[in-house]
Design an enzyme around this catalytic site. Structure first.
Site, short mmCIF file in Angstrom:
data_model
loop_
_atom_site.label_atom_id
_atom_site.label_comp_id
_atom_site.label_asym_id
_atom_site.label_seq_id
_atom_site.Cartn_x
_atom_site.Cartn_y
_atom_site.Cartn_z
N PRO A 154 42.70 52.80 54.37
CA PRO A 154 41.55 51.90 54.47
C PRO A 154 41.43 51.42 55.92
CG PRO A 154 43.43 50.65 53.79
CD PRO A 154 43.94 52.04 54.08
N TRP A 155 40.43 50.58 56.15
CA TRP A 155 40.13 50.13 57.51
C TRP A 155 40.77 48.80 57.86
CZ3 TRP A 155 38.10 45.50 56.38
CH2 TRP A 155 37.48 45.35 55.13
N ASN A 156 41.38 48.13 56.87
CA ASN A 156 41.78 46.74 57.16
C ASN A 156 43.08 46.59 57.93
OD1 ASN A 156 43.03 47.54 54.76
ND2 ASN A 156 43.19 45.45 54.02
N LYS A 179 43.88 61.07 56.16
CA LYS A 179 42.44 60.83 56.29
C LYS A 179 42.25 59.34 56.53
CE LYS A 179 38.95 59.69 54.19
NZ LYS A 179 38.26 58.67 55.02
N GLY A 212 34.93 59.66 52.45
CA GLY A 212 35.57 59.80 51.15
C GLY A 212 35.07 61.00 50.35
N PRO A 213 33.75 61.12 50.17
CA PRO A 213 33.24 62.21 49.35
C PRO A 213 33.48 63.60 49.97
CG PRO A 213 31.60 60.48 49.60
CD PRO A 213 32.71 60.17 50.56
N GLY A 232 43.37 51.07 49.16
CA GLY A 232 41.93 50.84 49.18
C GLY A 232 41.47 50.19 47.90
N SER A 233 40.25 50.51 47.48
CA SER A 233 39.65 49.83 46.33
C SER A 233 40.20 50.36 45.01
CB SER A 233 38.13 50.03 46.35
OG SER A 233 37.83 51.40 46.23
N GLU A 255 47.94 51.57 46.35
CA GLU A 255 48.02 50.14 46.66
C GLU A 255 46.58 49.65 46.71
OE1 GLU A 255 47.54 46.96 48.12
OE2 GLU A 255 48.27 47.65 50.07
N GLU A 386 37.35 40.61 43.63
CA GLU A 386 37.91 40.59 44.99
C GLU A 386 36.76 40.44 45.99
OE1 GLU A 386 39.84 44.24 46.56
OE2 GLU A 386 41.42 42.87 47.21
N PHE A 388 37.21 39.84 49.54
CA PHE A 388 37.60 40.47 50.79
C PHE A 388 36.88 39.85 51.98
CE2 PHE A 388 39.66 44.46 52.49
CZ PHE A 388 40.82 44.31 51.75
P1 NAI Z 1 37.38 52.48 49.62
O1 NAI Z 1 38.46 52.45 48.60
O2 NAI Z 1 36.07 53.09 49.25
O3 NAI Z 1 37.88 53.30 50.92
C1 NAI Z 1 39.23 53.42 51.31
C2 NAI Z 1 39.50 54.86 51.77
O4 NAI Z 1 39.24 55.76 50.70
C3 NAI Z 1 38.61 55.33 52.92
O5 NAI Z 1 39.38 56.17 53.76
C4 NAI Z 1 37.56 56.16 52.22
O6 NAI Z 1 36.95 57.13 53.03
C5 NAI Z 1 38.37 56.80 51.12
N1 NAI Z 1 37.60 57.25 49.96
C6 NAI Z 1 36.46 56.72 49.47
N2 NAI Z 1 36.07 57.41 48.38
C7 NAI Z 1 36.98 58.38 48.18
C8 NAI Z 1 37.14 59.42 47.21
N3 NAI Z 1 36.27 59.58 46.21
N4 NAI Z 1 38.21 60.24 47.30
C9 NAI Z 1 39.11 60.09 48.27
N5 NAI Z 1 39.01 59.14 49.22
C10 NAI Z 1 37.97 58.30 49.18
O7 NAI Z 1 37.21 51.02 50.15
P2 NAI Z 1 35.94 50.36 50.92
O8 NAI Z 1 34.68 50.95 50.41
O9 NAI Z 1 36.21 50.41 52.35
O10 NAI Z 1 36.03 48.86 50.43
C11 NAI Z 1 35.60 48.49 49.12
C12 NAI Z 1 36.45 47.39 48.58
O11 NAI Z 1 37.78 47.84 48.41
C13 NAI Z 1 36.58 46.17 49.48
O12 NAI Z 1 35.51 45.29 49.28
C14 NAI Z 1 37.88 45.59 49.01
O13 NAI Z 1 37.65 44.79 47.87
C15 NAI Z 1 38.70 46.79 48.61
N6 NAI Z 1 39.67 47.22 49.65
C16 NAI Z 1 40.98 46.96 49.45
C17 NAI Z 1 41.90 47.29 50.41
C18 NAI Z 1 43.36 46.99 50.23
O14 NAI Z 1 44.03 46.68 51.20
N7 NAI Z 1 43.91 47.13 49.06
C19 NAI Z 1 41.51 47.90 51.68
C20 NAI Z 1 40.10 48.17 51.78
C21 NAI Z 1 39.23 47.82 50.79
#
Ligand code: NAI
Ligand code: MG
Length: 486
Positions: A154-156, A179, A212-213, A232-233, A255, A386, A388
């Site tokens: 993720p980016w955080n 990735k 991601g996609p 990530g999410s 996580e 959440e 965030f």
């Molecule tokens: P996300 O879960 O969509 O993205 C995280 C990573 O997953 C990125 O590298 C993204 O390109 C990749 N990804 C997205 N779709 C995918 C797929 N289908 N298959 C494989 N990889 C994929 O998170 P996003 O959109 O940045 O944030 C959404 C919410 O997620 C936030 O509002 C927050 O609530 C939560 N989040 C939680 C984090 C944590 O530390 N646990 C970190 C970032 C976001």
């Protein structure tokens, strides 16, 4: 002056290459939304190349697999020294691309160094057992590295999470394809260059930026990938767990998000509790998986606590992350800012009492005021989902029993905390709360040695420490017949 951007290509087999498609995507500064670089956009074709390189590097005769475990540890340790050498540059670049304030970037990069060193020290501690098995046999187990691992970030916390996941996999002897998040592609490339400089042989670490996609799903579906580690999410975590079973049977470490309760008892030391509670949810603009986003305050101190919390929140200096005096910077992007502001609107509509903040700051960049809602009830959206973002939701409670049940009434289970001067209260709460980490009279205290991960929908598996390295291995039982009695 903006930090220099040295790398924008994909890193495959220790070489810098363009995406097969020739495509690039823009990466932005969250401070003002300006484009700071064009980065190669990897897709399935690039993931296929990277996985093939990682597979070659995992062959039993490869330079990487020929190393002693301690030599792997030395390379990882060397990498940590290079991160320390370049710490100012890495800190600047992380702050520039992510919007985290410089002081927080220092904390994250410092933590990265610690987890890298912890992983390095684990490399030659991965061992099996000899087991007194039934029959005339001599039986032992070994730990075999699991293979090519896909790492989706993720980016955080880009540098910290890259360092943690990659070095844990390397300590076990695996090879990786990373990735990074599309919002923060830059620091992963610098780390890849430092790994090469540290002596990591070709193909062992590959970095494919993209979305991601495209790149993400190609990695999670690839039949030559043995494990995926993802932060990530919850939504994407579930997709990854499904994808892991389509073309083979990948192991997963996930996580995910949280809605972590922090409890302030009547007997708490408020001089401690107020700043820890504020930092617990405002640190890094609330973009933290373990953010203390449900703050339960006991009725006897409720009003006093609100007063102190507002006073504290108003001291938080929000501004340009690259100004050393600021404490909070912008949200990562327009999408996240809009999402957080949407939650604030929902809080107001559903009847929570806005005590301070509640608005965007300015019209460029993605800044939001530190915001406090009081009189939040468990059924409100801001108490359930959440956010965030920098939003403290304060809920009132009367008894310990009540707050344990209310803490657990969620699908999340990442972290929890309690401030109390009663040992019994702290022990009872810690015993019954459903969370992977419980902090007592502290919050956000991370150590590289201790397991970190979630109950319920907050994740699968644990990171940090030796157990985490073991999760990148398979156990093999070897059974020798001893037919001749002597
Ligand atoms: P996300 O879960 O969509 O993205 C995280 C990573 O997953 C990125 O590298 C993204 O390109 C990749 N990804 C997205 N779709 C995918 C797929 N289908 N298959 C494989 N990889 C994929 O998170 P996003 O959109 O940045 O944030 C959404 C919410 O997620 C936030 O509002 C927050 O609530 C939560 N989040 C939680 C984090 C944590 O530390 N646990 C970190 C970032 C976001
Ligand atoms: Mg997403």
């Amino acid at each position: 002056m903006a930090p220099q951007i040295k790398y924008t290509k994909l890193f495959i087999d220790n070489e810098w290459v363009d995406a097969k498609s020739g495509k690039t995507f823009d990466t932005y500064s969250p401070h003002d939304g300006s484009v700071i670089a064009k980065v190669a956009e990897g897709d399935k074709a690039d993931i296929d190349l990277a996985v093939a390189a990682a597979k070659r590097a995992f062959h039993r005769n490869s330079p990487w697999r020929q190393l002693d475990a301690s030599q792997r540890g030395e390379i990882i340790r060397k990498f940590s020294d290079l991160v320390v050498r370049d710490i100012d540059y890495l800190t600047e670049l992380e702050s520039y691309n992510n919007g985290m304030v410089l002081n927080n970037a220092k904390v994250f990069v410092g933590s990265a160094v610690n987890v890298i060193r912890s992983a390095a020290s684990c490399a030659d501690k991965v061992h099996g057992d000899t087991i007194p098995a039934d029959g005339e046999v001599f039986t032992y187990t070994t730990r075999h590295p699991i293979g090519v691992c896909g790492i989706i970030l993720p980016w955080n916390g880009p540098i910290y999470l890259f360092a943690n996941k990659v070095c844990t996999a390397l300590a076990a002897g695996c090879t990786v394809v990373v990735k990074p998040a599309e919002q923060t592609p830059l620091t992963a490339l610098v780390l890849a260059a430092l790994l090469k400089e540290a002596g990591v042989p070709k193909g062992v670490v590959n970095v494919v930026n993209g979305f991601g996609p495209g790149a993400g799903t190609a990695l999670t579906h690839h039949s030559d990938v043995a494990k995926i580690s993802f932060t990530g999410s919850v939504e994407v975590g579930k997709l990854i767990q499904q994808a892991a079973g389509v073309n083979n049977l990948k192991r997963v470490t996930l996580e995910l998000g949280g809605k972590s309760p922090l409890v302030i008892m009547n007997d708490a030391d408020l001089n401690l509790a107020v700043p820890f509670a504020a930092n617990g949810v405002f640190f890094h603009q609330g973009q933290v998986c373990v953010a203390a986003s449900r703050l339960y305050v006991q009725s006897g101190i409720y009003n006093k606590f609100l007063e102190e919390a507002v006073k504290y929140a108003k001291t938080i200096k929000v501004g340009n992350p690259r100004d050393p005096a600021t404490q909070n910077g912008p949200q990562i992007d327009n999408e996240m800012m809009t999402k957080v502001l949407g939650y604030i609107e929902k809080g107001k509509k559903e009847g929570a009492k806005l005590l301070c903040g509640g608005n965007r700051i300015g019209t460029t960049g993605y800044y939001i005021q530190p915001t406090i809602f009081a009189d939040v009830t468990d059924d409100m959206t801001i108490a359930k989902e959440e956010i965030f973002g920098p939003v403290q939701s304060i809920l009132k409670f009367d008894t310990l029993e009540e707050v344990i049940d209310r803490s657990n009434n969620t699908n999340y289970g990442l972290a929890a905390g309690i401030f109390t001067t009663s040992l019994n209260t702290a022990l009872q709460y810690s015993k019954h709360v459903e969370a992977g980490t419980v902090w007592v009279n502290t919050y956000l205290h991370f150590t590289p040695q201790t397991p970190f991960g979630g109950f319920k929908e907050s994740g699968v598996g644990r990171e940090n420490g030796l157990d985490s390295v073991l999760s990148y291995t398979e156990v093999k039982t070897v059974c020798f017949s001893l037919p001749k009695k002597v």
